[in-house]
Design an enzyme around this catalytic site. Structure first.
Site, PDB file in Angstrom:
ATOM      1  N   SER A 153       0.837  -1.206   0.000  1.00  0.00           N
ATOM      2  CA  SER A 153       0.000   0.000   0.000  1.00  0.00           C
ATOM      3  C   SER A 153       0.866   1.247   0.000  1.00  0.00           C
ATOM      4  O   SER A 153       1.968   1.255   0.565  1.00  0.00           O
ATOM      5  CB  SER A 153      -0.878   0.004   1.251  1.00  0.00           C
ATOM      6  OG  SER A 153      -1.489   1.263   1.418  1.00  0.00           O
ATOM      7  N   TYR A 166      -1.148  -0.416  10.020  1.00  0.00           N
ATOM      8  CA  TYR A 166      -1.339  -0.871   8.637  1.00  0.00           C
ATOM      9  C   TYR A 166      -0.118  -0.528   7.775  1.00  0.00           C
ATOM     10  O   TYR A 166       0.398  -1.368   7.030  1.00  0.00           O
ATOM     11  CB  TYR A 166      -2.601  -0.198   8.106  1.00  0.00           C
ATOM     12  CG  TYR A 166      -2.977  -0.495   6.682  1.00  0.00           C
ATOM     13  CD1 TYR A 166      -3.539  -1.722   6.327  1.00  0.00           C
ATOM     14  CD2 TYR A 166      -2.820   0.477   5.688  1.00  0.00           C
ATOM     15  CE1 TYR A 166      -3.929  -1.967   5.020  1.00  0.00           C
ATOM     16  CE2 TYR A 166      -3.206   0.235   4.383  1.00  0.00           C
ATOM     17  CZ  TYR A 166      -3.762  -0.992   4.047  1.00  0.00           C
ATOM     18  OH  TYR A 166      -4.139  -1.245   2.755  1.00  0.00           O
ATOM     19  N   LYS A 170       2.277  -3.104   5.839  1.00  0.00           N
ATOM     20  CA  LYS A 170       2.366  -3.046   4.369  1.00  0.00           C
ATOM     21  C   LYS A 170       3.801  -2.763   3.916  1.00  0.00           C
ATOM     22  O   LYS A 170       4.232  -3.266   2.870  1.00  0.00           O
ATOM     23  CB  LYS A 170       1.403  -1.987   3.818  1.00  0.00           C
ATOM     24  CG  LYS A 170      -0.066  -2.364   3.932  1.00  0.00           C
ATOM     25  CD  LYS A 170      -0.395  -3.644   3.173  1.00  0.00           C
ATOM     26  CE  LYS A 170      -1.872  -3.789   2.863  1.00  0.00           C
ATOM     27  NZ  LYS A 170      -2.201  -5.104   2.262  1.00  0.00           N
TER      28      LYS A 170
END
Ligand code: NAD
Length: 327
Positions: A153, A166, A170
């Site tokens: 991401s 997150y 990622k």
């Protein structure tokens, strides 16, 4: 341009019951792949489970004449990850490509982030990539052929607020891509990561409006123009290519956003060389920080840890450094 087909190829896609994964599964099946549609079928925040998400995609593929089988395991566990490969082997006898895609969000400002929100996100995005890919990689190694795609991401590569859990997970996938690609290429296994953008998936609905305004606010244009190209189907062609036999690239990170496809690189400035006979002082670092931070000669793009040190050695030996790339 030759047609990209997956005849006699088997592809497993995690989180393929909805959003991006569903789109990947449908296109790969259309191109002849036998597909393992993995999906836990839980809520947008990652709790609960249901067989319906995977079942619906399998039914859609079969109705169109394709081959697919559902797998409902959670990739967040070692056993669940292993079950994805077992499902491919039991159903189709081989496994040629894996697209690691399953995931959800638990956004929160850093100071309030709790262990459960950290663990669940690291489990589903980073550890799951190991759990799913290790068994698959062993099969690919024995076949002498394989394609692995991780779904990273922009949050991990470039940063975004309220996503420390997150973004860290990622970004971990980028490290995994870098290192596994070096091991895999000797066995015909190519490893790449995609950084997608797709609006309207359940995952993007988890993003707060406040967050969105903060991110898009400074853009000097109407972001509505990008809306059609925010559909998951605008990401799938890149994933399909990277999962195909035609792809010969490995250790790459590729962005797919708004219909634009681009390579994401990790660059190093030529930097400032401190003295060799003693360590630099913190004051010298402060004095040369502008040179350390940016470099008018451009940057270089190391392909390995050894590569990063090459120009340092070259400079110390009074030899010319590598050619500059980019600006
Ligand atoms: P989505 O919520 O539409 O789909 C994700 C799917 O993963 C869901 O069907 C869900 O049931 C499944 N899933 C969740 N936890 C699972 C588990 N433990 N085991 C198996 N399946 C599980 O989300 P999406 O937007 O399609 O996102 C897909 C991937 O792309 C995610 O990894 C996400 O982080 C990444 N991504 C998406 C965007 C975007 O703009 N949508 C941007 C960057 C990265």
């Amino acid at each position: 341009m030759s047609q990209i087909t997956f005849t006699d190829r088997v592809v497993a896609i995690t989180g393929a019951g909805r959003g991006l994964g569903r789109e990947h599964a449908l296109d790969l099946a259309r191109r002849g792949a036998a597909v393992v549609v993995n999906d836990l079928g839980g809520t947008g925040a990652g709790s609960g489970s249901s067989t319906s998400a995977a079942d619906e995609v399998v039914a859609e593929i079969r109705a169109a004449g394709g081959r697919a089988v559902a797998n409902y395991d959670s990739v967040s566990t070692r056993a669940g990850g292993r079950a994805v490969t077992e499902c491919a082997m039991d159903s189709f006898g081989r496994l040629d490509a894996v697209v690691n895609n399953a995931g959800f969000l638990r956004n929160k400002v850093f100071e309030d982030l709790e262990d459960a929100e950290l663990d669940d996100i690291v489990d589903v995005h980073l550890k799951a990539a190991f759990y799913v890919t290790q068994p698959a990689y062993r099969v690919m190694q024995s076949q002498g052929y394989g394609r692995i795609v991780f779904t990273s991401s922009a949050s991990g590569a470039f940063g975004s607020p309220e996503q420390t859990n997150y973004g860290a997970a990622k970004a971990g996938l980028l490290g995994l891509t870098n290192c596994l690609a070096w091991e895999g290429h000797r066995h015909g296994v190519l490893v790449n990561a995609v950084l997608p953008t797709a609006a309207g998936t359940r995952l993007t609905k988890e993003m707060s409006q406040e967050w969105f305004d903060e991110m898009v606010g400074p853009l000097p244009l109407d972001t509505g123009i990008l809306a059609p190209a925010q559909d998951p189907s605008y990401v799938t062609p890149l994933v399909v290519y990277l999962a195909s036999e035609q792809n010969t690239a490995t250790r790459g990170f590729y962005s797919a956003t708004g219909g634009r496809f681009a390579k994401v690189v990790t660059a190093v400035t030529h930097g400032w060389f401190g003295p060799l006979e003693r360590p630099a002082t913190a004051e010298e670092i402060a004095g040369h920080f502008t040179e350390i931070e940016s470099d008018e000669q451009g940057y270089y793009l190391p392909q390995s840890v050894i590569d990063e040190s090459r120009p340092v050695l070259a400079h110390r030996l009074q030899q010319p450094g590598p050619a500059s790339v980019g600006a």
